[in-house]
Enzyme design. Structure first.
Site, PDB file in Angstrom:
ATOM      1  N   SER A  23      -7.282   1.083  -7.489  1.00  0.00           N
ATOM      2  CA  SER A  23      -8.284   0.152  -6.939  1.00  0.00           C
ATOM      3  C   SER A  23      -8.263   0.059  -5.405  1.00  0.00           C
ATOM      4  O   SER A  23      -9.222  -0.029  -4.660  1.00  0.00           O
ATOM      5  CB  SER A  23      -7.999  -0.958  -7.532  1.00  0.00           C
ATOM      6  OG  SER A  23      -6.950  -2.023  -7.108  1.00  0.00           O
ATOM      7  N   ASN A  24      -7.095   0.123  -4.872  1.00  0.00           N
ATOM      8  CA  ASN A  24      -7.203  -0.017  -3.144  1.00  0.00           C
ATOM      9  C   ASN A  24      -7.690   1.485  -2.583  1.00  0.00           C
ATOM     10  O   ASN A  24      -8.588   1.571  -1.694  1.00  0.00           O
ATOM     11  CB  ASN A  24      -5.639  -0.085  -2.719  1.00  0.00           C
ATOM     12  CG  ASN A  24      -5.310  -1.628  -2.874  1.00  0.00           C
ATOM     13  OD1 ASN A  24      -5.844  -2.380  -2.092  1.00  0.00           O
ATOM     14  ND2 ASN A  24      -4.549  -2.011  -3.920  1.00  0.00           N
ATOM     15  N   ASN A 121       1.189   1.283   4.688  1.00  0.00           N
ATOM     16  CA  ASN A 121       1.475   0.849   3.404  1.00  0.00           C
ATOM     17  C   ASN A 121       0.705  -0.565   3.030  1.00  0.00           C
ATOM     18  O   ASN A 121       0.641  -1.343   3.870  1.00  0.00           O
ATOM     19  CB  ASN A 121       2.580   0.666   2.910  1.00  0.00           C
ATOM     20  CG  ASN A 121       3.252   0.503   1.433  1.00  0.00           C
ATOM     21  OD1 ASN A 121       2.151   0.959   0.496  1.00  0.00           O
ATOM     22  ND2 ASN A 121       4.111  -0.320   1.298  1.00  0.00           N
ATOM     23  N   HIS A 123       1.497  -3.924   0.695  1.00  0.00           N
ATOM     24  CA  HIS A 123       2.563  -4.653  -0.320  1.00  0.00           C
ATOM     25  C   HIS A 123       2.208  -6.105  -0.737  1.00  0.00           C
ATOM     26  O   HIS A 123       1.664  -6.811   0.029  1.00  0.00           O
ATOM     27  CB  HIS A 123       4.177  -4.529   0.461  1.00  0.00           C
ATOM     28  CG  HIS A 123       4.894  -5.036  -0.270  1.00  0.00           C
ATOM     29  ND1 HIS A 123       5.609  -4.522  -1.381  1.00  0.00           N
ATOM     30  CD2 HIS A 123       5.541  -6.455  -0.635  1.00  0.00           C
ATOM     31  CE1 HIS A 123       6.507  -5.313  -2.165  1.00  0.00           C
ATOM     32  NE2 HIS A 123       6.322  -6.135  -1.585  1.00  0.00           N
ATOM     33  N   VAL A 158      12.699   0.407   3.437  1.00  0.00           N
ATOM     34  CA  VAL A 158      11.325   0.148   2.319  1.00  0.00           C
ATOM     35  C   VAL A 158      10.720  -1.413   2.766  1.00  0.00           C
ATOM     36  O   VAL A 158      11.556  -2.255   3.129  1.00  0.00           O
ATOM     37  CB  VAL A 158      11.960   0.455   1.144  1.00  0.00           C
ATOM     38  CG1 VAL A 158      10.785  -0.271   0.101  1.00  0.00           C
ATOM     39  CG2 VAL A 158      12.242   1.657   0.682  1.00  0.00           C
ATOM     40  N   ASP A 159       9.476  -1.254   2.890  1.00  0.00           N
ATOM     41  CA  ASP A 159       8.638  -2.605   3.371  1.00  0.00           C
ATOM     42  C   ASP A 159       9.206  -3.354   4.239  1.00  0.00           C
ATOM     43  O   ASP A 159       9.229  -4.751   4.331  1.00  0.00           O
ATOM     44  CB  ASP A 159       8.870  -3.655   1.973  1.00  0.00           C
ATOM     45  CG  ASP A 159       8.077  -2.860   0.436  1.00  0.00           C
ATOM     46  OD1 ASP A 159       7.311  -1.950   0.709  1.00  0.00           O
ATOM     47  OD2 ASP A 159       8.674  -3.208  -0.525  1.00  0.00           O
ATOM     48  N   ALA A 187      -7.451 -10.129  -2.347  1.00  0.00           N
ATOM     49  CA  ALA A 187      -6.999 -10.220  -1.035  1.00  0.00           C
ATOM     50  C   ALA A 187      -6.596  -8.696  -0.543  1.00  0.00           C
ATOM     51  O   ALA A 187      -6.892  -8.508   0.576  1.00  0.00           O
ATOM     52  CB  ALA A 187      -5.816 -11.103  -1.106  1.00  0.00           C
ATOM     53  N   GLU A 188      -6.296  -7.913  -1.336  1.00  0.00           N
ATOM     54  CA  GLU A 188      -5.870  -6.487  -0.739  1.00  0.00           C
ATOM     55  C   GLU A 188      -7.085  -5.807  -0.465  1.00  0.00           C
ATOM     56  O   GLU A 188      -7.130  -5.046   0.517  1.00  0.00           O
ATOM     57  CB  GLU A 188      -5.203  -5.671  -2.046  1.00  0.00           C
ATOM     58  CG  GLU A 188      -3.526  -6.113  -2.155  1.00  0.00           C
ATOM     59  CD  GLU A 188      -2.774  -5.504  -3.362  1.00  0.00           C
ATOM     60  OE1 GLU A 188      -1.666  -5.322  -3.186  1.00  0.00           O
ATOM     61  OE2 GLU A 188      -3.543  -4.945  -4.254  1.00  0.00           O
TER      62      GLU A 188
HETATM   63  C1  GRF Z   1      -1.039  -2.803  -5.377  1.00  0.00           C
HETATM   64  O1  GRF Z   1      -0.805  -4.146  -5.633  1.00  0.00           O
HETATM   65  C2  GRF Z   1      -0.251  -2.654  -4.035  1.00  0.00           C
HETATM   66  O2  GRF Z   1      -0.157  -3.538  -3.244  1.00  0.00           O
HETATM   67  C3  GRF Z   1       0.992  -1.852  -4.570  1.00  0.00           C
HETATM   68  O3  GRF Z   1       0.726  -1.154  -5.564  1.00  0.00           O
HETATM   69  C4  GRF Z   1      -0.472  -1.729  -6.284  1.00  0.00           C
HETATM   70  C5  GRF Z   1      -1.570  -0.702  -6.435  1.00  0.00           C
HETATM   71  O4  GRF Z   1      -2.772  -1.069  -6.949  1.00  0.00           O
HETATM   72  N1  GRF Z   1       1.544  -1.258  -3.423  1.00  0.00           N
HETATM   73  P1  GRF Z   1      -3.967   0.023  -7.200  1.00  0.00           P
HETATM   74  O5  GRF Z   1      -3.198   1.207  -8.006  1.00  0.00           O
HETATM   75  O6  GRF Z   1      -4.408   0.137  -5.783  1.00  0.00           O
HETATM   76  O7  GRF Z   1      -5.012  -0.758  -8.020  1.00  0.00           O
END
Ligand code: GRF
Length: 203
Positions: A23-24, A121, A123, A158-159, A187-188
């Site tokens: 989705s991102n 990235n 998170h 990491v992170d 929010a992402e």
């Molecule tokens: C997201 O929650 C992101 O923060 C994490 O993995 C998830 C991926 O979701 N790193 P999508 O595949 O982008 O829907």
């Protein structure tokens, strides 16, 4: 593989790495390549390490002009070949930014050190809290009242890299893990493309 540069106005040439739903990744493709809310980034390719990842078909459907490459990386023993192929792609196509969008593998220290301030990235927590896997559930189970999302540069730990942007998400008493997940993804999608634009263009 040589990739066409579709958006000649772009400031940065980028590739997206994704392993799953995507989705991102799709939201970033929409922002920079479909609705063109910004033309700062040219999305030169989508790379997945999982041949069956849903993101592959979805991306081909909404943006058939963006090449999709599968570079297998499941077992740790495949990491070297994956990174070798990725490096070739980056060099040949002058890639400026590597966007991790649900990329579920850790890149080697050697690879990360070669690309300082080039790998970004997202998170699903307010770092430095709740690093690692299952961050949404960990925050929920802990009982924090506020969590959120963080866009950051990738460093060898990491992170832990420098933070580009964060968004707070409030956990209400009637939230479930599922409803929290939904809020986190919203929010992402809101902050990731904008944070990328910020990283590319500066303040
Ligand atoms: C997201 O929650 C992101 O923060 C994490 O993995 C998830 C991926 O979701 N790193 P999508 O595949 O982008 O829907």
């Amino acid at each position: 593989m040589t990739l066409d540069k579709k958006n000649s106005k772009a400031v940065a040439n980028c590739i997206i790495l994704a392993s799953g739903i995507g989705s991102n990744a799709l939201n970033i493709i929409d922002y920079f390549s479909l609705s063109e809310k910004s033309t700062a980034a040219n999305i030169a390719a989508l790379v997945s390490n999982v041949a069956t990842a849903p993101v592959i078909e979805k991306s081909k459907k909404i943006a058939p002009f963006i090449p999709v490459l599968v570079l297998p990386y499941g077992k740790i023993s495949e990491r070297e070949t994956f990174e070798y192929e990725l490096e070739k792609l980056i060099i040949v196509n002058n890639i400026d930014f590597i966007i991790l969008a649900g990329f579920m593998k850790v890149l080697s220290e050697e690879f990360v050190l070669k690309h300082p301030n080039k790998i970004v990235n997202i998170h699903p927590s307010l770092l430095p809290a709740f690093k690692g896997m299952d961050a949404i559930k960990s925050a929920y189970d802990y009982g924090v009242k506020f969590t959120g999302v963080t866009v950051h540069y990738v460093t060898k730990e990491v992170d832990s890299g420098p933070i580009i942007s964060q968004e707070i998400v409030k956990i209400e008493d009637n939230d479930t893990v599922e409803s929290l997940e939904e809020k986190i993804h919203k929010a992402e999608h809101k902050i990731y493309p904008v944070a990328l634009e910020l990283a590319i263009c500066g303040e």
